[in-house]
Design an enzyme around this catalytic site. Structure first.
Site, mmCIF file in Angstrom:
data_model
loop_
_atom_site.group_PDB
_atom_site.id
_atom_site.type_symbol
_atom_site.label_atom_id
_atom_site.label_comp_id
_atom_site.label_asym_id
_atom_site.label_seq_id
_atom_site.Cartn_x
_atom_site.Cartn_y
_atom_site.Cartn_z
ATOM 1 N N ASP A 1 -3.826 -4.084 -7.886
ATOM 2 C CA ASP A 1 -3.387 -5.245 -7.116
ATOM 3 C C ASP A 1 -4.539 -6.178 -6.762
ATOM 4 O O ASP A 1 -5.707 -5.807 -6.806
ATOM 5 C CB ASP A 1 -2.710 -4.790 -5.819
ATOM 6 C CG ASP A 1 -3.716 -4.248 -4.801
ATOM 7 O OD1 ASP A 1 -4.490 -3.350 -5.160
ATOM 8 O OD2 ASP A 1 -3.727 -4.745 -3.659
ATOM 9 N N GLY B 1 -1.534 2.676 -5.878
ATOM 10 C CA GLY B 1 -1.737 2.206 -7.250
ATOM 11 C C GLY B 1 -1.218 3.128 -8.327
ATOM 12 O O GLY B 1 -0.855 2.672 -9.418
ATOM 13 N N LYS C 1 -13.836 1.919 -14.687
ATOM 14 C CA LYS C 1 -14.824 0.851 -14.858
ATOM 15 C C LYS C 1 -16.213 1.489 -14.934
ATOM 16 O O LYS C 1 -16.862 1.676 -13.897
ATOM 17 C CB LYS C 1 -14.770 -0.128 -13.682
ATOM 18 C CG LYS C 1 -13.585 -1.081 -13.700
ATOM 19 C CD LYS C 1 -13.695 -2.051 -12.533
ATOM 20 C CE LYS C 1 -12.596 -3.095 -12.576
ATOM 21 N NZ LYS C 1 -12.577 -3.901 -11.337
ATOM 22 N N GLU D 1 -4.582 9.037 -11.128
ATOM 23 C CA GLU D 1 -5.081 7.795 -10.491
ATOM 24 C C GLU D 1 -4.851 6.598 -11.404
ATOM 25 O O GLU D 1 -4.841 6.734 -12.633
ATOM 26 C CB GLU D 1 -6.589 7.921 -10.225
ATOM 27 C CG GLU D 1 -6.934 8.340 -8.805
ATOM 28 C CD GLU D 1 -6.736 7.208 -7.772
ATOM 29 O OE1 GLU D 1 -5.933 6.279 -8.002
ATOM 30 O OE2 GLU D 1 -7.392 7.282 -6.724
ATOM 31 N N ASP D 2 -4.685 5.441 -10.797
ATOM 32 C CA ASP D 2 -4.620 4.221 -11.604
ATOM 33 C C ASP D 2 -6.016 3.840 -12.085
ATOM 34 O O ASP D 2 -6.217 3.569 -13.254
ATOM 35 C CB ASP D 2 -3.953 3.070 -10.836
ATOM 36 C CG ASP D 2 -4.557 2.832 -9.473
ATOM 37 O OD1 ASP D 2 -5.222 3.722 -8.923
ATOM 38 O OD2 ASP D 2 -4.355 1.726 -8.928
ATOM 39 N N ASP E 1 -13.125 3.195 -9.869
ATOM 40 C CA ASP E 1 -13.996 2.019 -9.782
ATOM 41 C C ASP E 1 -15.414 2.521 -9.504
ATOM 42 O O ASP E 1 -16.155 2.855 -10.424
ATOM 43 C CB ASP E 1 -13.445 1.115 -8.670
ATOM 44 C CG ASP E 1 -13.929 -0.311 -8.766
ATOM 45 O OD1 ASP E 1 -15.070 -0.509 -9.205
ATOM 46 O OD2 ASP E 1 -13.186 -1.220 -8.403
ATOM 47 N N PHE F 1 -12.411 -8.487 -12.073
ATOM 48 C CA PHE F 1 -11.226 -8.334 -11.229
ATOM 49 C C PHE F 1 -10.003 -8.190 -12.118
ATOM 50 O O PHE F 1 -9.529 -9.162 -12.696
ATOM 51 C CB PHE F 1 -11.083 -9.518 -10.286
ATOM 52 C CG PHE F 1 -10.507 -9.099 -8.963
ATOM 53 C CD1 PHE F 1 -9.391 -8.275 -8.904
ATOM 54 C CD2 PHE F 1 -11.091 -9.493 -7.782
ATOM 55 C CE1 PHE F 1 -8.863 -7.864 -7.695
ATOM 56 C CE2 PHE F 1 -10.576 -9.095 -6.567
ATOM 57 C CZ PHE F 1 -9.468 -8.278 -6.520
#
Ligand code: PRP
Length: 183
Positions: A163, A48, A135, A103-104, A107, A156
């Protein structure tokens, strides 16, 4: 591709490519100041982080080096377990280096918690995190993130490296995936 190319697959565009570029320029200016003269090693976490690494590194005015890790999360489905298997390790010795993990998305935070422990044990001079997205409502563990692009809702989200089943990483904007795509 941009959001207009896949309009039926998105319920909302959260950040356009122009907004992402502008935010990255701000972060790059901070990183230029913080790492001036220290030749940081940017560590990208595949897959990512490819987009943010490519754009962040080119927005920097300082010298830097890049290296990559590929990891796989143990556990079922899409849930991060926090236990990580290293599929491709770094080629670079971290001793005494100023390491910035790129990092992308953060989470749950479990993957990076594990990774940071692993990297810290290699005795870098400094070890910090840059994440394009985070997030906050999904985080299960508190992580000290030095540089954050944008906070996202706990939905999402796809695009700019994020992705769904391998697709949409090459979407230049970032948006919420329409439920009909995954249900
Ligand atoms: C994503 C992302 C982080 C991780 C974050 O990677 O790039 O590495 O999940 O999740 P966490 O905070 O809940 O641990 P993913 O495993 O989806 O692989 P990818 O980079 O190839 O998309």
């Amino acid at each position: 591709m941009d959001a207009a190319d896949i309009a039926p697959d998105l319920t909302k565009v959260l950040y356009t490519s122009a907004e992402i570029e502008a935010r990255l320029a701000e972060l790059a200016a901070q990183i230029d100041r913080d790492y001036a003269g220290s030749n940081p090693l940017l560590v990208g976490v595949l897959n990512g982080a490819v987009m943010v690494m490519a754009d962040l590194s080119r927005a920097l005015k300082i010298d830097c080096e890049m290296d990559w890790m590929a990891i796989s999360s143990y556990g079922s489905g899409t849930q991060s377990s926090g236990v990580v298997r290293i599929l491709k390790d770094l080629n670079t010795d971290l001793v005494g280096r100023h390491v910035l993990v790129v990092e992308d998305i953060i989470d749950t935070g479990l993957t990076l918690t594990y990774l940071m422990q692993n990297l810290a044990s290699r005795n870098p001079a400094t070890l910090k995190i840059m994440a394009m997205f985070r997030k906050p409502d999904a985080m299960k563990i508190d992580i000290d993130v030095a540089y954050v692009g944008f906070d996202l809702p706990n939905q999402f989200v796809v695009g700019y490296g994020l992705d769904y089943a391998g697709k949409y990483r090459n979407l230049t904007d970032v948006g919420i995936l329409a439920p009909h795509v995954y249900s």
